[in-house]
Design an enzyme around this catalytic site. Structure first.
Site, mmCIF file in Angstrom:
data_model
loop_
_atom_site.group_PDB
_atom_site.id
_atom_site.type_symbol
_atom_site.label_atom_id
_atom_site.label_comp_id
_atom_site.label_asym_id
_atom_site.label_seq_id
_atom_site.Cartn_x
_atom_site.Cartn_y
_atom_site.Cartn_z
ATOM 1 N N THR A 5 -38.271 33.165 86.458
ATOM 2 C CA THR A 5 -37.639 32.291 86.720
ATOM 3 C C THR A 5 -38.709 30.576 86.810
ATOM 4 O O THR A 5 -37.604 29.755 86.636
ATOM 5 C CB THR A 5 -36.422 32.625 88.372
ATOM 6 O OG1 THR A 5 -37.398 32.436 89.861
ATOM 7 C CG2 THR A 5 -36.360 33.979 88.579
ATOM 8 N N ASP A 6 -39.639 30.665 87.338
ATOM 9 C CA ASP A 6 -39.904 29.354 87.894
ATOM 10 C C ASP A 6 -39.378 28.197 86.249
ATOM 11 O O ASP A 6 -40.227 27.559 86.563
ATOM 12 C CB ASP A 6 -41.745 29.556 88.425
ATOM 13 C CG ASP A 6 -41.788 30.110 89.969
ATOM 14 O OD1 ASP A 6 -40.215 30.048 90.342
ATOM 15 O OD2 ASP A 6 -42.580 30.387 89.922
ATOM 16 N N THR B 36 -41.169 38.097 87.970
ATOM 17 C CA THR B 36 -41.185 38.368 89.151
ATOM 18 C C THR B 36 -40.027 39.680 88.810
ATOM 19 O O THR B 36 -39.954 40.663 89.541
ATOM 20 C CB THR B 36 -39.720 37.446 89.772
ATOM 21 O OG1 THR B 36 -41.292 36.935 90.549
ATOM 22 C CG2 THR B 36 -38.972 38.737 91.854
HETATM 23 C C1 SIN Z 1 -39.985 34.243 89.375
HETATM 24 O O1 SIN Z 1 -40.380 34.890 88.183
HETATM 25 O O2 SIN Z 1 -39.033 34.390 90.332
HETATM 26 C C2 SIN Z 1 -41.702 33.646 90.116
HETATM 27 C C3 SIN Z 1 -42.481 34.509 89.043
HETATM 28 C C4 SIN Z 1 -42.801 33.628 88.102
HETATM 29 O O3 SIN Z 1 -42.035 32.825 87.668
HETATM 30 O O4 SIN Z 1 -43.000 34.466 86.474
#
Ligand code: SIN
Length: 325
Positions: free
Chosen positions: A95-96, A16
């Site tokens: 973040t995932d 993200t």
């Molecule tokens: C994010 O980065 O918050 C969600 C998408 C990902 O993990 O690539």
């Protein structure tokens, strides 16, 4: 002799933090990993005291990261660590699954220089995107030589977390990460890096390149089907992390199946679905207890340990040590 400013290498992988949406109002309808790292750098203020060089390694939504991706990153990061022109490294990541990647790197990399992972909860195109500040602060921590003494770190929303404790704990808040039980290792504010816990950098335990053992996770819940355990066995797993109730409890209908699977050679680790706390249940001979590792970290530790040929009799002490070293 004039000292040169520290050089920080940014290795970008998508997420993200590099996400783009049609409108600045969108914080969830966006494409992760859409923007190249040069565009992320363009959002940073000019830094007179840190030299940056950036490379694009991938443009992933981290939900699609596979164990081979962790291994590729470990190789790239080892090379960056060995480069005399690099003083610290920042990895941008979705973040995932940021906590899984950071933990894998924690278990496999010998750190001579700071390594900081960062990401963002809002896409780069959002009004009030959090990515630029997270990236700036990650760079500032990576330029701080003391950071290498704290092991693999994540910098998110002004807090510095150790990979050992890091967890994503919210679906959309900017303040989505925490370190249950331990609390953050430090903070960063206007370039000032404050440490809240003593330096601690355990030695890496595993070679990153060994093909990882397949390990699954199952969560207990009222009425769970016994077919879940059969599916894991049929799928060829060498290990299973059981995310049980409370202190790693197992439903009565399931426990005999897990015991039988253990007798057939499946390594079964008891963890907890609660989100925090040590698992240490009496009367669980034949099972390994995850101790302080959550199910996701226990899984990666088991994937590496089985691949490295660690004998079953040594697995419990490994989990105890990894939890509290
Ligand atoms: C994010 O980065 O918050 C969600 C998408 C990902 O993990 O690539």
């Amino acid at each position: 002799m004039t000292r040169r400013p520290p050089a920080v290498r940014i290795l970008a992988t998508g997420g993200t933090i590099a996400g783009a949406a049609p409108s600045p109002c969108d914080t969830s309808g966006y494409r992760a990993g859409a923007l190249p790292v040069d565009e992320l750098l363009a959002a940073l203020p000019a830094l007179d005291d840190i030299r940056l060089d950036a490379r694009q390694l991938a443009s992933l939504d981290s939900k699609d990261a596979l164990p081979g991706f962790w291994q590729m990153l470990a190789g790239e990061l080892a090379r960056a660590q060995a480069d005399p022109d690099v003083d610290g490294v920042v990895l941008t990541h979705g973040t995932d699954t940021l906590e899984e990647t950071a933990w894998f790197l924690h278990l496999t990399l010998a750190l001579a220089k700071p390594l900081v992972v960062t990401g963002a909860m809002r896409p780069a195109t959002a009004a009030s995107a959090d990515g630029p500040m997270n990236l700036l602060q990650a760079v500032q921590v990576a330029a701080c030589p003391q950071a290498a003494r704290h092991g693999v770190l994540a910098v998110l929303n002004g807090r510095i977390h150790r990979a050992r404790h890091l967890r994503k704990a919210h679906t959309h808040r900017v303040d989505a990460f925490d370190s249950p039980e331990a609390g953050p290792a430090g903070f960063i504010q206007d370039g000032y890096v404050g440490w809240l816990s003593p330096a601690h950098r355990p030695a890496p335990r595993f070679a990153p390149e060994t093909p990882l053992a397949p390990v699954d996770i199952l969560f207990d819940y009222p009425g769970i089907s016994t077919a879940m355990v059969d599916a894991v066995l049929r799928g060829g797993a060498r290990g299973l992390v059981w995310a049980g109730y409370g202190n790693g409890s197992i439903s009565d209908r399931i426990e005999p199946l897990l015991r039988e699977a253990g007798r057939q050679g499946l390594a079964v680790v008891l963890a907890t679905r609660t989100g925090a706390g040590r698992v240490g249940r009496p009367g669980t001979d034949g099972f390994i207890q995850a101790a302080g590792l959550d199910p996701y970290k226990a899984r990666i530790a088991l994937m590496l340990a089985l691949a490295a040929g660690i004998p079953p009799s040594d697995l419990q002490s490994l989990f105890d040590t990894l939890s509290y070293e």
